[in-house]
Scaffold this motif. Sequence first.
Motif, PDB file in Angstrom:
ATOM      1  N   ARG A  18    -103.804   9.870 -92.484  1.00 53.50           N
ATOM      2  CA  ARG A  18    -104.947  10.792 -92.377  1.00 53.50           C
ATOM      3  C   ARG A  18    -104.522  12.133 -91.794  1.00 53.50           C
ATOM      4  O   ARG A  18    -104.868  13.190 -92.306  1.00 53.50           O
ATOM      5  N   ILE A  19    -103.746  12.083 -90.718  1.00 53.47           N
ATOM      6  CA  ILE A  19    -103.277  13.313 -90.078  1.00 53.47           C
ATOM      7  C   ILE A  19    -102.331  14.067 -91.007  1.00 53.47           C
ATOM      8  O   ILE A  19    -102.406  15.291 -91.133  1.00 53.47           O
ATOM      9  N   LYS A  20    -101.444  13.325 -91.672  1.00 54.59           N
ATOM     10  CA  LYS A  20    -100.484  13.945 -92.585  1.00 54.59           C
ATOM     11  C   LYS A  20    -101.207  14.695 -93.699  1.00 54.59           C
ATOM     12  O   LYS A  20    -100.864  15.836 -94.018  1.00 54.59           O
ATOM     13  N   ASN A  21    -102.211  14.067 -94.284  1.00 55.97           N
ATOM     14  CA  ASN A  21    -102.935  14.691 -95.394  1.00 55.97           C
ATOM     15  C   ASN A  21    -103.853  15.826 -94.931  1.00 55.97           C
ATOM     16  O   ASN A  21    -104.027  16.807 -95.639  1.00 55.97           O
ATOM     17  N   THR A  22    -104.437  15.683 -93.768  1.00 52.37           N
ATOM     18  CA  THR A  22    -105.355  16.700 -93.266  1.00 52.37           C
ATOM     19  C   THR A  22    -104.618  17.959 -92.825  1.00 52.37           C
ATOM     20  O   THR A  22    -105.020  19.068 -93.170  1.00 52.37           O
ATOM     21  N   LEU A  23    -103.551  17.784 -92.060  1.00 53.89           N
ATOM     22  CA  LEU A  23    -102.839  18.928 -91.500  1.00 53.89           C
ATOM     23  C   LEU A  23    -101.650  19.374 -92.340  1.00 53.89           C
ATOM     24  O   LEU A  23    -101.003  20.367 -92.006  1.00 53.89           O
ATOM     25  N   LYS A  24    -101.351  18.630 -93.406  1.00 53.77           N
ATOM     26  CA  LYS A  24    -100.212  18.950 -94.290  1.00 53.77           C
ATOM     27  C   LYS A  24     -98.910  19.043 -93.494  1.00 53.77           C
ATOM     28  O   LYS A  24     -98.159  20.015 -93.589  1.00 53.77           O
ATOM     29  N   ILE A  25     -98.658  17.999 -92.673  1.00 54.42           N
ATOM     30  CA  ILE A  25     -97.455  17.936 -91.849  1.00 54.42           C
ATOM     31  C   ILE A  25     -96.566  16.821 -92.388  1.00 54.42           C
ATOM     32  O   ILE A  25     -97.045  15.855 -92.988  1.00 54.42           O
ATOM     33  N   ASN A  26     -95.276  16.934 -92.126  1.00 52.36           N
ATOM     34  CA  ASN A  26     -94.310  15.927 -92.532  1.00 52.36           C
ATOM     35  C   ASN A  26     -94.673  14.567 -91.922  1.00 52.36           C
ATOM     36  O   ASN A  26     -94.966  14.470 -90.728  1.00 52.36           O
ATOM     37  N   GLU A  27     -94.618  13.530 -92.721  1.00 53.60           N
ATOM     38  CA  GLU A  27     -94.993  12.187 -92.270  1.00 53.60           C
ATOM     39  C   GLU A  27     -94.095  11.689 -91.144  1.00 53.60           C
ATOM     40  O   GLU A  27     -94.556  11.032 -90.208  1.00 53.60           O
ATOM     41  N   LEU A  33     -94.529  11.677 -83.339  1.00 54.08           N
ATOM     42  CA  LEU A  33     -95.520  12.103 -82.343  1.00 54.08           C
ATOM     43  C   LEU A  33     -96.476  10.966 -81.990  1.00 54.08           C
ATOM     44  O   LEU A  33     -96.823  10.777 -80.818  1.00 54.08           O
ATOM     45  N   PHE A  34     -96.889  10.208 -83.012  1.00 53.97           N
ATOM     46  CA  PHE A  34     -97.788   9.067 -82.783  1.00 53.97           C
ATOM     47  C   PHE A  34     -97.132   8.042 -81.858  1.00 53.97           C
ATOM     48  O   PHE A  34     -97.760   7.545 -80.918  1.00 53.97           O
ATOM     49  N   CYS A  35     -95.860   7.727 -82.108  1.00 51.55           N
ATOM     50  CA  CYS A  35     -95.144   6.763 -81.262  1.00 51.55           C
ATOM     51  C   CYS A  35     -94.951   7.290 -79.853  1.00 51.55           C
ATOM     52  O   CYS A  35     -95.070   6.538 -78.880  1.00 51.55           O
TER      53      CYS A  35
END
Length: 84
Positions: A18-27, A33-35
């Motif tokens: 969700r974050i990757k698709n919303t903010l267009k950031i590298n997975e 960052l999540f970890c």
Amino acid sequence: LCAMFTTAIANGFGFIQRIKNTLKINELLVSILFCMVSLPMAKIGFSELVNIFYPIFGYLGLFMIVFIIIYFLINKARNAFKVF
């Protein structure tokens, strides 16, 4: 224990996507960052996290309700004063 682990994996994966698709950031960046945020929080303990986050989400919910009511009243007033 396995059920909790698989649920955590699925929720983490969904959040990262969700974050990757919303903010267009590298997975990979989002995963790292999540970890980095999740691991220290896991040391706190479930009951302490509930004591911290439950009231926060409660207050946020109250604010959301207030804004929804205001939005509804504004739209109702706009529709009432329309000529056509």
